[in-house]
Design an enzyme around this catalytic site. Structure first.
Site, PDB file in Angstrom:
ATOM      1  N   ASP A   1       0.841  -1.194   0.000  1.00  0.00           N
ATOM      2  CA  ASP A   1       0.000   0.000   0.000  1.00  0.00           C
ATOM      3  C   ASP A   1       0.877   1.245   0.000  1.00  0.00           C
ATOM      4  O   ASP A   1       0.954   1.987   0.996  1.00  0.00           O
ATOM      5  CB  ASP A   1      -0.934  -0.021   1.209  1.00  0.00           C
ATOM      6  CG  ASP A   1      -1.894  -1.191   1.166  1.00  0.00           C
ATOM      7  OD1 ASP A   1      -2.230  -1.640   0.064  1.00  0.00           O
ATOM      8  OD2 ASP A   1      -2.308  -1.654   2.248  1.00  0.00           O
TER       9      ASP A   1
ATOM     10  N   SER B   1     -11.421  -7.008   8.385  1.00  0.00           N
ATOM     11  CA  SER B   1     -10.770  -6.703   9.665  1.00  0.00           C
ATOM     12  C   SER B   1     -11.098  -5.306  10.181  1.00  0.00           C
ATOM     13  O   SER B   1     -10.581  -4.894  11.219  1.00  0.00           O
ATOM     14  CB  SER B   1      -9.246  -6.852   9.516  1.00  0.00           C
ATOM     15  OG  SER B   1      -8.757  -6.004   8.494  1.00  0.00           O
TER      16      SER B   1
ATOM     17  N   LYS C   1     -11.306  -5.971  -4.939  1.00  0.00           N
ATOM     18  CA  LYS C   1     -12.602  -6.023  -4.251  1.00  0.00           C
ATOM     19  C   LYS C   1     -13.761  -5.675  -5.202  1.00  0.00           C
ATOM     20  O   LYS C   1     -14.558  -4.771  -4.951  1.00  0.00           O
ATOM     21  CB  LYS C   1     -12.629  -5.104  -3.027  1.00  0.00           C
ATOM     22  CG  LYS C   1     -11.652  -5.484  -1.926  1.00  0.00           C
ATOM     23  CD  LYS C   1     -11.832  -4.599  -0.707  1.00  0.00           C
ATOM     24  CE  LYS C   1     -10.895  -4.995   0.432  1.00  0.00           C
ATOM     25  NZ  LYS C   1      -9.488  -4.636   0.153  1.00  0.00           N
TER      26      LYS C   1
ATOM     27  N   ARG D   1       1.345  -2.137   7.041  1.00  0.00           N
ATOM     28  CA  ARG D   1       2.202  -1.115   7.643  1.00  0.00           C
ATOM     29  C   ARG D   1       3.324  -1.685   8.505  1.00  0.00           C
ATOM     30  O   ARG D   1       4.363  -1.046   8.669  1.00  0.00           O
ATOM     31  CB  ARG D   1       1.337  -0.148   8.450  1.00  0.00           C
ATOM     32  CG  ARG D   1       0.698   0.922   7.574  1.00  0.00           C
ATOM     33  CD  ARG D   1      -0.379   1.712   8.290  1.00  0.00           C
ATOM     34  NE  ARG D   1      -1.671   1.035   8.218  1.00  0.00           N
ATOM     35  CZ  ARG D   1      -2.816   1.582   8.614  1.00  0.00           C
ATOM     36  NH1 ARG D   1      -2.808   2.821   9.114  1.00  0.00           N
ATOM     37  NH2 ARG D   1      -3.945   0.929   8.508  1.00  0.00           N
TER      38      ARG D   1
ATOM     39  N   GLN E   1      -9.099   0.106  11.564  1.00  0.00           N
ATOM     40  CA  GLN E   1      -8.387  -1.146  11.266  1.00  0.00           C
ATOM     41  C   GLN E   1      -8.016  -1.834  12.580  1.00  0.00           C
ATOM     42  O   GLN E   1      -7.463  -1.214  13.482  1.00  0.00           O
ATOM     43  CB  GLN E   1      -7.113  -0.863  10.469  1.00  0.00           C
ATOM     44  CG  GLN E   1      -6.233  -2.090  10.226  1.00  0.00           C
ATOM     45  CD  GLN E   1      -6.863  -3.073   9.262  1.00  0.00           C
ATOM     46  OE1 GLN E   1      -7.257  -2.714   8.166  1.00  0.00           O
ATOM     47  NE2 GLN E   1      -6.961  -4.303   9.657  1.00  0.00           N
TER      48      GLN E   1
END
Length: 463
Positions: A236, A349, A291, A433, A412
């Site tokens: 990301d 999540s 998605k 991350r 998240q």
């Protein structure tokens, strides 16, 4: 399967084939060792044909057994699938005078930039030579660049067909499979020679039938086993170049790289080619986290076209089931001919997600009904599903993983590898991350790889 035993017109006798099986067993090219999966599936037999290059007599006999299978097939040139099949194809070429081509596994971005090396002419027919076939995925990765160069491919020859759907998948692409042996023939020969008990042979055949029915799902499980990693890194980042740099850095530690290419301001076919080259270099799969969530006709256009052409370069994509099962049909129409795999979003999540309960149960049922294309789920706690985590062979990938539990200000929720793999019974951890925000992403990926794989091994001891 047609061709399990040699034809009467061939020069290799049944006894020759049986003796070759025993020779392969002697040098441990075919041996028994199990890799257990969360679902209870066991990898039934370990086949490592790379060792045959150290046994010239056996290499020659392998090449002759495979040549015997394609007597009568028409082809002008042959191409070995890298890397194990290259010495086999070379031996066949030397013995029978058929010109050979080579496919580059990694296309260089300098020099001729050729994917196919050798002398050939457009319109010629090329025989693909592979060591074994499970899902047919590696064969399809060789056929595509051959056809892009104007060559015709109608026949594929292998030493071993593991009888896990490869023949049917290749037939759906218009490719006829010729195999020197099937896994069943090998097992029957070893039983007759007293090398394997009938009970082990029967259990092995049963387990082989329980492997994923989707080609990418089967390849992912084999990749996890050979590379000893169940880590997926979520790339990301803000640019395609940053994504490629990250892929090169973390590639040695991952089984899957998860991308979001629609966040980039620039995306070109060159970026896709470079990403595919890195996937080949480091042995990982590409998962575009698109998605999809529209009707079948719309997602077909989104998946196969547009500026991203996702189906051309991404092994895996995913979709919500909100529109109904038609979304699977629409994506399958584009992805199945290319040998792709689909993950369904069963759970998420993020805090307050609506993907739970009856919705999750409906997703599990849809996946089970479409296992030829659906390879598994994006899930959070598959071990707690009332009806269980789905059919054997379906893979669970869980996002939101960090080494310490917690969350962020956007909802998240993070869980540790031990929790995701051990308690929640997932298969693959997806880390974003925790890796990309680290001072040294490569070192962080190694740390997560170790944590994820150790959790996986520990969970198998408990199962």
């Amino acid at each position: 399967m047609v061709g399990v035993l040699p034809s009467q017109s061939g020069t290799v006798s049944r006894r020759d084939y049986e003796d070759l099986v025993l020779k392969l067993h002697d040098i441990q090219a075919v041996k028994f060792g199990e890799f257990k999966l969360k679902s209870g599936i066991m990898s039934p037999v370990y086949i490592d044909l790379r060792v045959i290059v150290s046994y010239p007599e056996i290499l020659l006999r392998v090449a002759e057994a495979m040549w015997d299978r394609v007597r009568g097939a028409a082809f002008d040139v042959m191409c070995g699938v890298p890397y194990t099949a290259l010495p086999i194809a070379t031996t066949m070429s030397l013995q029978h005078g058929t010109p050979m081509l080579m496919r580059r596994k990694e296309v260089k971005d300098y020099g001729t930039k050729k994917a196919i090396e050798g002398a050939f002419a457009r319109g010629q027919t090329c025989l693909v030579v592979e060591d074994l076939v499970t899902s047919g995925m590696s064969v399809q990765e060789t056929v595509a660049p051959l056809e892009a160069e104007g060559l015709r491919v109608t026949d594929v020859v292998v030493l071993i067909d593991r009888q896990q759907g490869g023949e049917a998948r290749l037939a759906a692409q218009g490719l006829k499979l010729h195999a020197a042996f099937t896994l069943s023939f090998i097992l029957d020969t070893l039983v007759a020679a007293g090398r394997v008990t009938p009970e082990v042979a029967a259990a092995t055949k049963k387990r082989a039938r329980s492997w994923p029915k989707n080609a990418v799902g089967a390849e992912l499980l084999r990749l996890m086993a050979r590379k000893q990693t169940n880590l997926s890194v979520a790339a990301d980042v803000e640019s395609a170049d940053a994504m490629l740099a990250l892929a090169d850095a973390v590639g040695p530690s991952i089984c899957v790289l998860k991308t979001h290419v629609d966040v980039f301001d620039v995306w070109t076919p060159a970026h896709a080619e470079k990403l595919q080259a890195l996937a080949a270099k480091h042995d990982f799969l590409i998962f575009e986290d698109r998605k999809f969530a529209d009707i079948g006709n719309t997602v077909s256009m989104q998946y196969g076209g547009g500026i991203y052409r996702i189906a051309d370069w991404s092994h895996i994509t995913n979709a919500h089931l909100v529109p109904g099962s038609g979304i699977i049909d629409g994506l399958k129409k584009v992805g199945a001919p290319k040998g792709r795999g689909l993950l369904l979003l069963a759970e998420m999540s993020s805090k307050g997600t609506l993907a739970k309960g009856d919705y999750t149960a409906a997703v599990a049922a849809a996946a089970e009904a479409n296992q030829d294309f659906v390879m598994g789920f994006i899930s959070v706690s598959p071990g707690s599903w009332p009806a269980g985590p789905g059919a054997p062979g379906l893979i669970h990938m869980t996002p939101g993983v960090q080494l310490a539990k917690g969350g962020d200000d956007l909802g998240q929720q993070y869980n540790t590898p031990d929790s995701v793999i051990g308690e929640r019974r997932s298969d693959v951890i997806i880390v974003g991350r925790g890796v990309i925000a680290a001072a040294d992403p490569a070192a962080a990926a190694k740390q997560y790889r170790e944590a994820g794989w150790n959790a996986y091994l520990a969970s198998l001891q408990e199962a």
